[in-house]
Structures are given as structure tokens and as C-alpha cells.
Enzyme design. Structure first.
Site, PDB file in Angstrom:
ATOM      1  N   ALA A  92       0.809  -1.221   0.000  1.00 15.32           N
ATOM      2  CA  ALA A  92       0.000   0.000   0.000  1.00 15.32           C
ATOM      3  C   ALA A  92       0.840   1.269   0.000  1.00 15.32           C
ATOM      4  CB  ALA A  92      -0.933   0.007   1.214  1.00 15.32           C
ATOM      5  N   LYS A  93       2.106   1.144   0.402  1.00 14.56           N
ATOM      6  CA  LYS A  93       3.033   2.285   0.418  1.00 14.56           C
ATOM      7  C   LYS A  93       2.444   3.468   1.180  1.00 14.56           C
ATOM      8  CE  LYS A  93       4.999   0.761  -3.992  1.00 14.56           C
ATOM      9  NZ  LYS A  93       4.077  -0.381  -4.213  1.00 14.56           N
TER      10      LYS A  93
END
EC number: 4.1.1.23
Length: 267
Positions: A92-93
Site C-alpha cells: 500500500a506504500k
């Protein structure tokens, strides 16, 4: 059990360091799942059935699920992967400030680990780092060409490049919080080696081995920590290995098995 301990146990049980990315691109899904109520979930289920014996982890990318049906598909996917005994790392960063970061970190109640972006600093990552028994993989040297734009900048005050500084800070966070790793691309094997020499204890998530053509031998040699814990990811090279045939799930299983065998030759 900590995430790194859980991952180590899974690696041993499956004899695999393969991370299978689950990025169900709606434009590439096979015809026989397109009419399902949740096509992405129907696709992922078949992929999980075909690949779970060869997978150390499944890695769904949040970008492929960010609509109402997508989140439903992701929930089903995570539960099904867990039912097969495979941890889930959400790519998801994430990172943000204050309440937003805390809300983002709530997802760790459902998945086992997450990727985060260090650009906003430690306070933006604390809600993730302080989650018990959850893994946090910090972007360090990414596999895309544009990563050079910032990650290679020299920091005069520290006499190192930015990605090297990120690695050092991640090691500090790991010492304080535990369960911290790095994302380091297989497309930059020299940097991969240099980072490993700086932080021998951290597990790496190494993308770029499949469709991006990264160095598999370097990914294994430098991607695993002193205890042999680390992950080498392939997404398109596995899940779309049989994209143009009817036996697409079996082709994905074959691709995952072949990758496991290829990586194990270098372990």
C-alpha cells in the site's frame, strides 16, 4: 509470534521465499471470471489455489482494490490466503500525518504486513511501527527507473545516498520496534548488495524479478537476512503466465513452482 518469526516459519514450511503478487488488473482477467459477482476475488481464489504451496507470502497491491467491490474482493482474498496458512503483505506504500496515519494503520488488524513510504519521517510511520506482531516494509531502493530521481541523491550531512540513509533509519526503527524490513528492487543488484552490507539483520522484500527482469541470483543472495528470512516477489510473471490460454490457473501454479525452484538454487 512476531511477523518476522511467522514469516520465517512459513519460509521453512513451504521451502520458499516466493512472494506472489495479487494484482488483478480488470483489463487482463480471464473471460471465465469476468461474469462473477466479484471478478477479482474469483481470479484471486483460483490463483491462490494454484500457487499457495509455493508461496511464502501473498502480496496484494491496494491500488487494484480501491473501489467498493474491490475492498470486498480484498477481504475475501486475505481470509482465503490465511485459510491456506499463507501470510498476507499489503503493498500500500502508506504514510501520512496524525489521524490519517492512524486510520491507514488500522488495516494491520486484517493483514500481516504492509509497505510504507518513509518520506514523511518517523512520526508518520509510528502508527504502523507500533502495531504488535505486524511487519512494516519501508521503501528504500525501488525497482522503477524513476527511483533514481531522488533515491540516489547524495546527503552531504551524512556522507551517504538517500536510499542508504533510509536503510540506516529502518535498522534503527527495527531495533526499537521490531518487525521492520526494506523494499529493495532486484533491478538494482549493486545497490541491493550495498544495502545488505549496511543492514545484515533486516529482511528485504525484493520486487522486479518477474516481468521487470531483475537479477534472481542477487535477489536471493542479498535479499535474505542472516536468518534466511526475506521475500522475492513476482506478480505478472506468475498470475498472468497463462494469460492467453484456458488453463491460466495451472500456468500460474507452474510459474510459481518454477520460480521457487529457481530461487532455491541460490539459497
Amino acid at each position: 509470534m512476531s511477523f518476522v518469526e511467522e514469516l520465517g516459519a512459513r519460509i521453512e514450511a513451504a521451502d520458499s521465499v516466493v512472494s506472489v503478487g495479487l494484482d488483478p488488473d480488470m483489463e487482463r482477467l480471464p473471460e471465465d471470471v469476468q461474469d462473477a459477482e466479484l471478478p477479482r476475488w474469483a481470479f484471486n481464489r483460483r490463483i491462490i489455489d494454484a500457487t499457495h504451496e509455493h508461496a511464502a507470502v501473498f502480496k496484494p497491491n491496494a491500488a487494484f482494490y480501491e473501489d467498493s467491490d474491490g475492498w470486498r474482493a480484498l477481504r475475501e482474498t486475505v481470509a482465503y490466503a490465511h485459510g491456506k496458512g499463507v501470510p498476507v503483505l499489503l503493498d500500500a506504500k502508506r504514510a501520512d500525518i496524525g489521524n490519517t496515519a492512524r486510520q491507514y494503520a488500522e488495516i494491520l488488524a486484517h493483514v500481516d504486513a504492509i509497505t510504507v513510504n518513509p518520506y514523511l519521517g518517523e512520526d508518520a510511520l509510528q502508527p504502523f511501527l507500533t502495531q504488535d506482531e505486524a511487519g512494516v516494509f519501508v521503501l528504500c531502493r525501488t525497482s522503477n527507473e524513476g527511483g533514481m530521481d531522488f533515491q540516489h541523491l547524495e546527503l552531504a550531512a551524512y556522507d551517504r545516498r538517500l536510499y542508504e540513509h533510509v536503510a540506516e533509519r529502518a535498522a534503527e526503527w527495527n531495533a526499537q520496534y521490531g518487525d521492520v524490513g526494506l523494499v529493495v528492487g532486484a533491478t538494482a543488484p549493486d545497490e541491493l548488495q550495498a544495502i545488505r552490507e549496511r543492514v545484515p539483520e533486516l529482511p528485504f522484500l525484493v520486487p522486479g524479478v518477474g516481468a521487470q527482469g531483475g537479477d534472481a541470483e542477487a535477489a536471493v543472495e542479498y535479499g535474505l537476512n542472516d536468518d534466511g528470512v526475506g521475500l522475492v516477489n513476482s506478480t505478472r510473471g506468475v498470475i498472468f503466465a497463462g494469460e492467453h490460454g484456458s488453463a491460466w490457473a495451472a500456468a500460474a501454479g507452474d510459474a510459481a513452482r518454477t520460480l521457487r525452484e529457481r530461487l532455491n538454487r541460490h539459497r
